[in-house]
Write a protein that holds these residues in place. Structure first.
Motif, short mmCIF file in Angstrom:
data_model
loop_
_atom_site.label_atom_id
_atom_site.label_comp_id
_atom_site.label_asym_id
_atom_site.label_seq_id
_atom_site.Cartn_x
_atom_site.Cartn_y
_atom_site.Cartn_z
N TRP A 47 6.68 -1.97 -6.23
CA TRP A 47 5.68 -2.06 -5.12
C TRP A 47 4.97 -3.45 -5.25
O TRP A 47 4.31 -3.80 -4.22
N PHE A 48 4.81 -3.98 -6.37
CA PHE A 48 4.25 -5.25 -6.50
C PHE A 48 4.96 -6.24 -5.66
O PHE A 48 4.55 -6.89 -4.73
N LEU A 49 6.29 -6.49 -5.65
CA LEU A 49 7.11 -7.37 -5.10
C LEU A 49 7.30 -7.02 -3.59
O LEU A 49 7.21 -7.79 -2.54
N ARG A 50 7.01 -5.52 -3.27
CA ARG A 50 7.11 -5.18 -1.99
C ARG A 50 5.87 -5.70 -1.30
O ARG A 50 5.89 -6.57 -0.05
N MET A 51 4.93 -5.98 -1.96
CA MET A 51 3.56 -6.50 -1.22
C MET A 51 3.56 -7.91 -1.18
O MET A 51 3.32 -8.74 -0.42
N ILE A 52 3.98 -8.65 -2.23
CA ILE A 52 4.27 -10.24 -2.14
C ILE A 52 5.13 -10.33 -0.90
O ILE A 52 5.00 -11.37 -0.42
N ASP A 53 6.50 -9.76 -0.85
CA ASP A 53 7.27 -10.28 0.19
C ASP A 53 6.51 -9.84 1.54
O ASP A 53 7.13 -10.46 2.51
N GLY A 54 5.79 -8.95 1.64
CA GLY A 54 5.08 -8.58 2.98
C GLY A 54 3.94 -9.65 3.07
O GLY A 54 3.30 -9.40 4.26
#
Length: 444
Positions: A269-276
């Motif tokens: 979820w952390f990297l989903r948000m960074i990627d978003g």
């Protein structure tokens, strides 16, 4: 006619050109703007209160503030808390005073990202809100309960704005198509992807389709299909979220994955948000909160690590700073969990809020003067460092009347996990010493 003295003006972005000019043109927020709803009634009455507009990006906070100013026939002064400081606040207030004196008009002071102002900067508005010189409108994507100080919050109404629905975004898309590229059509599956990519954010939608329509017209394309979409806008669509989860839902998923001790899901979820495209420092602030709320004194190192990761990001930027934040996410997920300190804070705060103002016991008062000593300030105080185990057994540190009524509260209830296991043992030992000391006094 354009000449050297009347140069061409750059065309405003699509989002600006489609900005509503009347309340009826606003898309979304029907829970506030429909007939007999709070903001509609405020508009109609002409008696507009100071307010805080809270909602995700691209839902119309700035637009509503401008429309409020137009409706109230007031001057509109916008400032951004990201770029402004006390000097800018003073200048805005001086301008509002001048407008009132010279034209007899009130001023609406709009503060974008108001949560970025510190307590002192937020306090600077208070006297002018109270005097009626300005009507204050703050816009924030953060929960005002946490990010806006209580004094300002008590003087403003909070209106919650929602992300736009797919139907509302579809209406905006139709307006954009008529304005920018009436002859360019979107295939049905592409239209669905574009609406889902916007994820409730009108500005994001309009900026995206402006680039898409311009690319189509430049290529002589009259219908945008999946292939053209992927070819021209692939870098943006990489972040497209088919599930359409809201930004705050993803934050919730990250927090709950950490609380649930699942490092893999937390990292996802952390990297989903960074990627978003989420601001890493915003995530950093939330990670600090997780350390405070869910790990607490079970592992006090977690708070320091979270703060240090934010500082590393501020110093190094991307990608090193993001790696530091991801390390902390993993650490928090595997750390022992305790919300005992968080619960203790909330319970003590609630107790103090409803309790009366009780005097400090004499033995706990300081006695810097002879008069205070004569009045028994500090009398019988026992200096803990001079006692066995540096603990004055049997001493009561609560107000006397709390003790007399046998209502002494216990807020902090440590868990058996991590360091709190040791804290539990220590507190049990100290309470046993208290009981022995009180038993001795009872025998005398």
């Amino acid at each position: 006619m354009t000449n050297l003295f009347t140069p061409n003006q750059p065309e405003a972005p699509l989002a600006e050109r489609l900005r509503p000019k009347t309340l009826d043109e606003v898309v979304g927020q029907s829970h506030l703007l429909a007939a007999n709803k709070p903001l509609r009634l405020a508009f109609q009455s002409g008696k507009l209160p100071s307010m805080i507009l809270w909602g995700p990006p691209g839902v119309g906070k700035t637009t509503l503030a401008r429309l409020i100013a137009n409706t109230a026939e007031a001057d509109f002064i916008p400032i951004s808390a990201v770029l402004s400081g006390i000097k800018d606040i003073r200048e805005a207030v001086e301008r509002a005073e001048l407008i009132l004196q010279q034209h007899g008009r009130k001023t609406i002071l709009f503060v974008d990202e108001v949560h970025r102002f510190n307590k002192g900067q937020q306090d600077a508005f208070l006297p002018f809100v109270e005097s009626g010189l300005i009507t204050f409108i703050g816009a924030t994507t953060e929960n005002p309960s946490f990010e806006v100080n209580s004094a300002l919050l008590s003087r403003a109404q909070v209106f919650v704005l929602n992300a736009l629905s797919e139907a509302e975004l579809s209406l905006l898309l139709d307006r954009a198509q008529q304005l920018v590229a009436e002859n360019v059509k979107l295939a049905d599956d592409v239209r669905e992807q574009v609406l889902a990519y916007a994820d409730g954010d009108a500005r994001r939608l309009l900026n995206f389709v402006e680039g898409l329509f311009n690319a189509a017209e430049g290529a002589g394309v009259t219908e945008i299909d999946e292939a053209f979409l992927q070819t021209t806008m692939a870098s943006k669509l990489r972040r497209f979220d088919k599930g359409g989860e809201a930004f705050y839902d993803q934050i919730s998923a990250l927090h709950k994955s950490v609380r649930g001790s699942n490092p893999d899901a937390a990292l996802y979820w952390f990297l989903r948000m960074i990627d978003g495209g989420a601001d890493p420092l915003y995530l950093g602030r939330r990670i600090v909160r997780m350390a405070i709320e869910d790990i607490g004194l079970a592992d006090p190192r977690a708070q320091g690590m979270a703060i240090e990761a934010c500082q590393i990001y501020e110093r190094l930027g991307s990608p090193e700073g993001e790696l530091a934040l991801s390390n902390v996410v993993i650490y928090l997920a595997v750390a022992p969990k305790s919300n005992a300190a968080y619960n203790a804070y909330n319970q003590a705060k609630a107790f103090v809020a409803q309790d009366k103002s009780r005097p400090v016991p004499l033995h706990l008062r300081n006695a810097p003067t002879k008069l205070m000593k004569a009045l028994d300030y500090g009398k019988e105080y026992r200096y803990a460092h001079h006692e066995p185990e540096a603990y004055a057994a049997g001493v009561d540190y609560f107000p006397d009347d709390l003790h007399d009524k046998n209502t002494v509260p216990q807020f902090y209830m440590p868990t058996p996990r991590g360091l709190e296991g040791k804290i539990t043992e220590k507190l049990a030992h100290l309470r046993d010493l208290d009981k022995r000391e009180l038993a001795k006094k009872a025998k005398k």
